[in-house]
Design a protein around this motif. Sequence first.
Motif, PDB file in Angstrom:
ATOM      1  N   PRO B   8      -0.632   4.016  -2.998  1.00  0.00           N
ATOM      2  CA  PRO B   8      -1.901   3.285  -3.177  1.00  0.00           C
ATOM      3  C   PRO B   8      -2.577   2.944  -1.854  1.00  0.00           C
ATOM      4  O   PRO B   8      -3.794   3.087  -1.719  1.00  0.00           O
ATOM      5  N   ALA B   9      -1.777   2.527  -0.872  1.00  0.00           N
ATOM      6  CA  ALA B   9      -2.348   2.161   0.435  1.00  0.00           C
ATOM      7  C   ALA B   9      -2.905   3.397   1.141  1.00  0.00           C
ATOM      8  O   ALA B   9      -3.969   3.328   1.774  1.00  0.00           O
ATOM      9  N   ILE B  10      -2.187   4.524   1.014  1.00  0.00           N
ATOM     10  CA  ILE B  10      -2.640   5.760   1.675  1.00  0.00           C
ATOM     11  C   ILE B  10      -3.962   6.246   1.052  1.00  0.00           C
ATOM     12  O   ILE B  10      -4.929   6.546   1.751  1.00  0.00           O
ATOM     13  N   ILE B  11      -3.996   6.239  -0.300  1.00  0.00           N
ATOM     14  CA  ILE B  11      -5.207   6.708  -0.993  1.00  0.00           C
ATOM     15  C   ILE B  11      -6.395   5.791  -0.660  1.00  0.00           C
ATOM     16  O   ILE B  11      -7.480   6.260  -0.316  1.00  0.00           O
ATOM     17  N   SER B  12      -6.181   4.486  -0.768  1.00  0.00           N
ATOM     18  CA  SER B  12      -7.277   3.535  -0.514  1.00  0.00           C
ATOM     19  C   SER B  12      -7.729   3.593   0.942  1.00  0.00           C
ATOM     20  O   SER B  12      -8.927   3.522   1.221  1.00  0.00           O
ATOM     21  N   GLY B  13      -6.773   3.694   1.848  1.00  0.00           N
ATOM     22  CA  GLY B  13      -7.110   3.773   3.269  1.00  0.00           C
ATOM     23  C   GLY B  13      -7.938   5.007   3.569  1.00  0.00           C
ATOM     24  O   GLY B  13      -8.937   4.941   4.297  1.00  0.00           O
ATOM     25  N   TYR B  43      -4.118  -3.577  -6.184  1.00  0.00           N
ATOM     26  CA  TYR B  43      -4.313  -3.451  -7.634  1.00  0.00           C
ATOM     27  C   TYR B  43      -3.496  -2.267  -8.167  1.00  0.00           C
ATOM     28  O   TYR B  43      -2.780  -2.379  -9.161  1.00  0.00           O
ATOM     29  N   LEU B  44      -3.608  -1.143  -7.464  1.00  0.00           N
ATOM     30  CA  LEU B  44      -2.869   0.056  -7.890  1.00  0.00           C
ATOM     31  C   LEU B  44      -1.364  -0.170  -7.788  1.00  0.00           C
ATOM     32  O   LEU B  44      -0.603   0.245  -8.659  1.00  0.00           O
ATOM     33  N   GLN B  46       0.219  -3.082  -8.001  1.00  0.00           N
ATOM     34  CA  GLN B  46       0.637  -4.002  -9.071  1.00  0.00           C
ATOM     35  C   GLN B  46       0.732  -3.268 -10.411  1.00  0.00           C
ATOM     36  O   GLN B  46       1.640  -3.490 -11.196  1.00  0.00           O
ATOM     37  N   LYS B  47      -0.231  -2.376 -10.642  1.00  0.00           N
ATOM     38  CA  LYS B  47      -0.277  -1.654 -11.914  1.00  0.00           C
ATOM     39  C   LYS B  47       0.880  -0.658 -12.034  1.00  0.00           C
ATOM     40  O   LYS B  47       1.523  -0.563 -13.072  1.00  0.00           O
ATOM     41  N   THR B  48       1.102   0.105 -10.952  1.00  0.00           N
ATOM     42  CA  THR B  48       2.043   1.217 -11.046  1.00  0.00           C
ATOM     43  C   THR B  48       3.487   0.834 -10.703  1.00  0.00           C
ATOM     44  O   THR B  48       4.410   1.250 -11.385  1.00  0.00           O
ATOM     45  N   ILE B  49       3.671   0.059  -9.656  1.00  0.00           N
ATOM     46  CA  ILE B  49       5.039  -0.227  -9.201  1.00  0.00           C
ATOM     47  C   ILE B  49       5.548  -1.570  -9.756  1.00  0.00           C
ATOM     48  O   ILE B  49       6.679  -1.666 -10.216  1.00  0.00           O
ATOM     49  N   LEU B  50       4.702  -2.585  -9.687  1.00  0.00           N
ATOM     50  CA  LEU B  50       5.165  -3.919 -10.113  1.00  0.00           C
ATOM     51  C   LEU B  50       5.067  -4.141 -11.617  1.00  0.00           C
ATOM     52  O   LEU B  50       5.508  -5.178 -12.120  1.00  0.00           O
ATOM     53  N   ASN B  51       4.466  -3.202 -12.322  1.00  0.00           N
ATOM     54  CA  ASN B  51       4.250  -3.319 -13.769  1.00  0.00           C
ATOM     55  C   ASN B  51       3.595  -4.650 -14.151  1.00  0.00           C
ATOM     56  O   ASN B  51       4.000  -5.291 -15.124  1.00  0.00           O
ATOM     57  N   GLY B  52       2.639  -5.057 -13.358  1.00  0.00           N
ATOM     58  CA  GLY B  52       1.874  -6.265 -13.682  1.00  0.00           C
ATOM     59  C   GLY B  52       2.465  -7.563 -13.170  1.00  0.00           C
ATOM     60  O   GLY B  52       1.869  -8.626 -13.359  1.00  0.00           O
ATOM     61  N   TYR B  53       3.620  -7.525 -12.508  1.00  0.00           N
ATOM     62  CA  TYR B  53       4.221  -8.753 -11.964  1.00  0.00           C
ATOM     63  C   TYR B  53       3.399  -9.272 -10.782  1.00  0.00           C
ATOM     64  O   TYR B  53       2.686  -8.499 -10.151  1.00  0.00           O
ATOM     65  N   PRO B  54       3.504 -10.588 -10.487  1.00  0.00           N
ATOM     66  CA  PRO B  54       2.670 -11.120  -9.398  1.00  0.00           C
ATOM     67  C   PRO B  54       2.999 -10.509  -8.037  1.00  0.00           C
ATOM     68  O   PRO B  54       4.128 -10.087  -7.787  1.00  0.00           O
ATOM     69  N   ILE B  55       1.988 -10.518  -7.179  1.00  0.00           N
ATOM     70  CA  ILE B  55       2.132  -9.949  -5.837  1.00  0.00           C
ATOM     71  C   ILE B  55       2.615 -11.042  -4.897  1.00  0.00           C
ATOM     72  O   ILE B  55       2.095 -12.157  -4.918  1.00  0.00           O
ATOM     73  N   SER B  56       3.612 -10.710  -4.062  1.00  0.00           N
ATOM     74  CA  SER B  56       4.112 -11.707  -3.113  1.00  0.00           C
ATOM     75  C   SER B  56       3.274 -11.674  -1.829  1.00  0.00           C
ATOM     76  O   SER B  56       2.539 -10.705  -1.587  1.00  0.00           O
ATOM     77  N   LEU B  57       3.434 -12.720  -1.024  1.00  0.00           N
ATOM     78  CA  LEU B  57       2.676 -12.799   0.231  1.00  0.00           C
ATOM     79  C   LEU B  57       3.011 -11.631   1.158  1.00  0.00           C
ATOM     80  O   LEU B  57       2.115 -11.036   1.767  1.00  0.00           O
ATOM     81  N   SER B  58       4.312 -11.297   1.222  1.00  0.00           N
ATOM     82  CA  SER B  58       4.706 -10.204   2.127  1.00  0.00           C
ATOM     83  C   SER B  58       4.110  -8.872   1.671  1.00  0.00           C
ATOM     84  O   SER B  58       3.678  -8.063   2.497  1.00  0.00           O
TER      85      SER B  58
END
Lengths: 172, 169
Positions: B8-13, B43-44, B46-58
């Motif tokens: 996600p970071a590579i695509i968005s970047g 967003y991507l 959270q959707k794909t890897i975290l399966n909707g779980y909250p995002i941590s600060l790190s």
Amino acid sequence: MIRQGLNISSFRGTYAIEKQNYFIRYLLFFSLLFWCAGFFLPAFSLEFTGISFIHFAVKSIYSTVCNQSNTATFSVNDHLLFVCARCTGLYLGAFTAAVFSFFIKNKVDLSLKPLIIFSLPMLIDALSVRLNIYDYSKIVAFITGILCGSIIFIYILEVLENSLTSIYKKRI
Amino acid sequence: MSSNKYLPAIISGFGAAVLSTIPFLNIFNCCLIIPGAAILALYLYQKTILNGYPISLSNALGFGLLTGIIAAIFASAFDILITYIAHTNDLVQGLPQSEDFLRQFNLGKIMDDSIKLIEEMASDIEANGFSPLYIVMITISNLIIYSIFGTLGGLLGMAILNKRRRGQF
């Protein structure tokens, strides 16, 4: 005795969290002060700012985040600032919010509504100008930028403070 | 750890670099492209890897920074490539105005030297489409600024996405 001990440690914890929050606010405040001073550099005399290469280098740094269009930029003493009116608004809005953040004592916990309400004018203005619905106005761009910049700052501050507080609480 | 995590970071970047390099598109809300890309990356993620779980600060800081760095690398590469092909860029085009502005102030030898340095850079670009000083300057400034804006975007993305998940509208 045990209760007294717990009270003291919770007081220390609250004090540490408060100290940490103030540190974050000061850090953001000085970063924004530094950033805003940078794009206001042309407002100062070159004799004051020193070597012209610095002037040139700072301008090219700001060019990475702003189009620096001559028609969309405010001028001070006939010298154009390094960022456009909208970006000036965004950064000054964030800076103003940083100043006011020192007077907020309570924990900030906002819903998404304020973000939408404060950002929408800027998005509508940007889109309207692009779609030629009306002509670009520096004042409108500046004001809508201020609204958006201030709310973005508040959300960033909130997420930093709340996350670091919960990390601190987990540790103790 | 799967390499997909960073996709996600590579695509968005990459997307942000394209948007900030293309002449017409980069006029559209310049300073919000990189933070927007960092929000999209989160967003991507959270959707794909975290399966909707909250995002941590790190995660927010890491993804924001990574998006910024990738955007800076691609944006610098595109800028260098376009300059090489066109043998001109904003710096060369804006040089006469900058020179006129700087010459208003009689600052002596230091200013003359620095104007000479900028002129050498511009003439290198016009002759060869390439100037080592320009490449170093553009890459360093992109890396610093995009990393900061990406990180800020990550924090804003964390605030938005976690609130959205909690239904906090």
